[in-house]
Design an enzyme around this catalytic site. Structure first.
Site, PDB file in Angstrom:
ATOM      1  N   LYS A 243      61.725  25.816  72.881  1.00 41.41           N
ATOM      2  CA  LYS A 243      63.197  25.717  72.097  1.00 41.41           C
ATOM      3  C   LYS A 243      63.967  25.283  73.412  1.00 41.41           C
ATOM      4  O   LYS A 243      63.877  25.542  74.308  1.00 41.41           O
ATOM      5  CB  LYS A 243      63.369  26.542  71.361  1.00 41.41           C
ATOM      6  CG  LYS A 243      62.339  26.902  70.273  1.00 41.41           C
ATOM      7  CD  LYS A 243      62.605  25.679  69.218  1.00 41.41           C
ATOM      8  CE  LYS A 243      61.888  26.149  67.980  1.00 41.41           C
ATOM      9  NZ  LYS A 243      60.522  26.122  67.886  1.00 41.41           N
TER      10      LYS A 243
HETATM   11  C1  LIG Z   1      59.937  26.968  66.383  1.00 42.29           C
HETATM   12  C2  LIG Z   1      60.170  26.978  64.848  1.00 42.29           C
HETATM   13  C3  LIG Z   1      59.927  28.211  64.046  1.00 42.29           C
HETATM   14  C4  LIG Z   1      59.173  29.246  64.530  1.00 42.29           C
HETATM   15  O1  LIG Z   1      59.495  29.973  65.391  1.00 42.29           O
HETATM   16  P1  LIG Z   1      58.774  31.094  66.501  1.00 42.29           P
HETATM   17  O2  LIG Z   1      59.666  31.717  67.300  1.00 42.29           O
HETATM   18  O3  LIG Z   1      57.700  30.006  66.960  1.00 42.29           O
HETATM   19  O4  LIG Z   1      58.125  31.875  65.590  1.00 42.29           O
HETATM   20  C5  LIG Z   1      60.239  28.040  62.645  1.00 42.29           C
HETATM   21  N1  LIG Z   1      60.764  27.034  62.009  1.00 42.29           N
HETATM   22  C6  LIG Z   1      61.018  25.825  63.077  1.00 42.29           C
HETATM   23  C7  LIG Z   1      61.658  24.697  62.183  1.00 42.29           C
HETATM   24  C8  LIG Z   1      60.705  25.813  64.246  1.00 42.29           C
HETATM   25  O5  LIG Z   1      60.839  24.723  64.941  1.00 42.29           O
END
Ligand SMILES: *Cc1c(COP(=O)(O)O)cnc(C)c1O
Length: 387
Positions: A199
């Protein structure tokens, strides 16, 4: 291999981690946790926030914090990462899958409205879905690629149908609604983030929920910390251990100090890939939202032509050139765990998901790598369009 997105850890991350080690506050107690929560609430335009160990657990507790669970339904767009739906199931509820709109790739509010009107009746907690006997309690718009949906339309629909709006803003830190309005100030009930390694802002792993409902955020904190009451071993509910550690928060605090620079870099990358796609008649950039400022978590090219095998060929070409190119999220209705979920027609999702190619977009990507990506992408599409 040029990776899709790797963390940029060149700020105070190492120094703050060192502080954790020296102070021995490496676990869930420590000053960085509260500091990070304050930063997240500020950035979200909310009065409170709770940070957790992942985006998935943030979504899970955002639902459970409103007592959404057994016997309930949550409407989720089919074009999302599987974690959105997993969180609904972890809470004990079921998903009701809906298509995305061709304009912005986000939950199609009109399709949702039509489906809800046709299949549900009024209910004190939301809408009773006649066929399943379950109660639709919430909608979960997903801010795909870090982009921004029409919050006014989503909030108006939720109001009409007595639903909560829980936003999967996992990859949308720094994105704002019209006129710079922060995500938590748009009338939604909760904004959920992920701080996973890919992210824009990462803690290694982590998540957060921001809301203007302070009691709700307190409930999430209680749910995330074993339901403990007081300093002794008294617990009043069956709860979870979903807390973020001071180590993770230390990285998060350092990351947020540089969030403006990260967003500027993401925007620059977006502009470069937009220009790249403009050189080819069968490519377009990802949609530009009409409702605010995109955080541009992921950018790349979108294929508009008719060759059904081009995704595999493009992937093979880029991989052999040393560039990470993966198929984008396979939609939920095509995934084994959700194949028999309640599901509306999916003409847009079915059409677009194999046309979406995110290109590498680390915030500190080098000009040399960007030039290589442009060169190899250009080579492939030149050949493809000539054939
Ligand atoms: C990354 C992501 C998640 C999940 O987050 P984690 O920290 O990996 O559990 C959920 N929804 C979307 C749209 C994402 O891009």
């Amino acid at each position: 291999m040029i990776p899709l997105a790797v963390p940029n850890l060149n700020g105070n991350e190492a120094a703050y981690l060192q502080e954790c080690i020296v102070s021995t506050f490496v676990s869930t107690v420590g000053p960085f946790v509260g500091a990070f929560e304050t930063q997240i609430a500020e950035l979200s335009g909310t009065t409170a926030a709770s940070v957790l160990c992942s985006g998935t657990t943030a979504l899970h507790l955002a639902l459970e914090g409103f007592d959404i669970g057994q016997g309930d339904l949550v409407m989720v767009p089919a074009l999302t990462f599987i974690a959105s739906a997993n969180a609904v199931r972890h809470a004990g509820a079921d998903v009701w899958l809906v298509d995305v709109s061709a304009q912005d790739w986000m939950l199609d509010v009109d399709a949702a409205r039509v489906a809800i009107e046709a299949q549900t009746d009024a209910h004190p907690n939301g809408r009773l879905h006649r066929e399943s006997g379950k109660v639709l309690r919430a909608i979960m718009p997903v801010m795909i690629m870090g982009s921004v949906p029409d919050f006014a339309a989503l909030v108006a629909m939720a109001k009409d149908f007595n639903l909560r709006v829980i936003v999967d803003a996992a990859a949308a830190i720094g994105t704002t609604y019209k006129n710079g309005i922060a995500l938590g100030a748009t009338g939604v009930d909760a904004v959920c983030y992920s701080f996973n390694g890919n992210k824009t802002v990462t803690c290694g792993g982590g998540g957060g929920v921001a809301s203007n409902d302070d009691a709700y955020i307190e409930r999430i904190k209680h749910l995330s910390s074993t339901g403990r009451v007081g300093a002794n071993y008294d617990h009043d509910i069956v709860a979870y251990n979903y807390r973020m550690t001071n180590l993770q928060a230390a990285v998060g605090v350092a990351q947020l100090e540089r969030v403006d620079a990260f967003l500027a870099s993401k925007k620059k990358i977006r502009d470069i890939y937009s220009e790249l796609s403009s050189n080819f008649k069968s490519l377009e950039p990802f949609p530009e939202p009409a409702y605010g400022q995109n955080g541009y978590w992921f950018s790349g090219v979108y294929y508009t032509g008719g060759d059904k095998n081009v995704d595999l060929e493009f992937q093979k070409h880029m991989k052999s050139a040393g560039i990470d190119l993966r198929p984008f999220w396979k939609p939920l209705h095509l995934q084994k765990p959700y194949a028999s979920s309640l599901c509306e027609p999916m003409p847009v999702t079915d059409d677009i998901w194999k046309r979406i190619f995110p290109l590498p977009c680390s915030t500190h990507i080098s000009d040399q790598d960007l030039n290589k990506i442009i060169r190899d992408t250009t080579n492939f599409w030149n050949k493809h369009e000539a054939s």
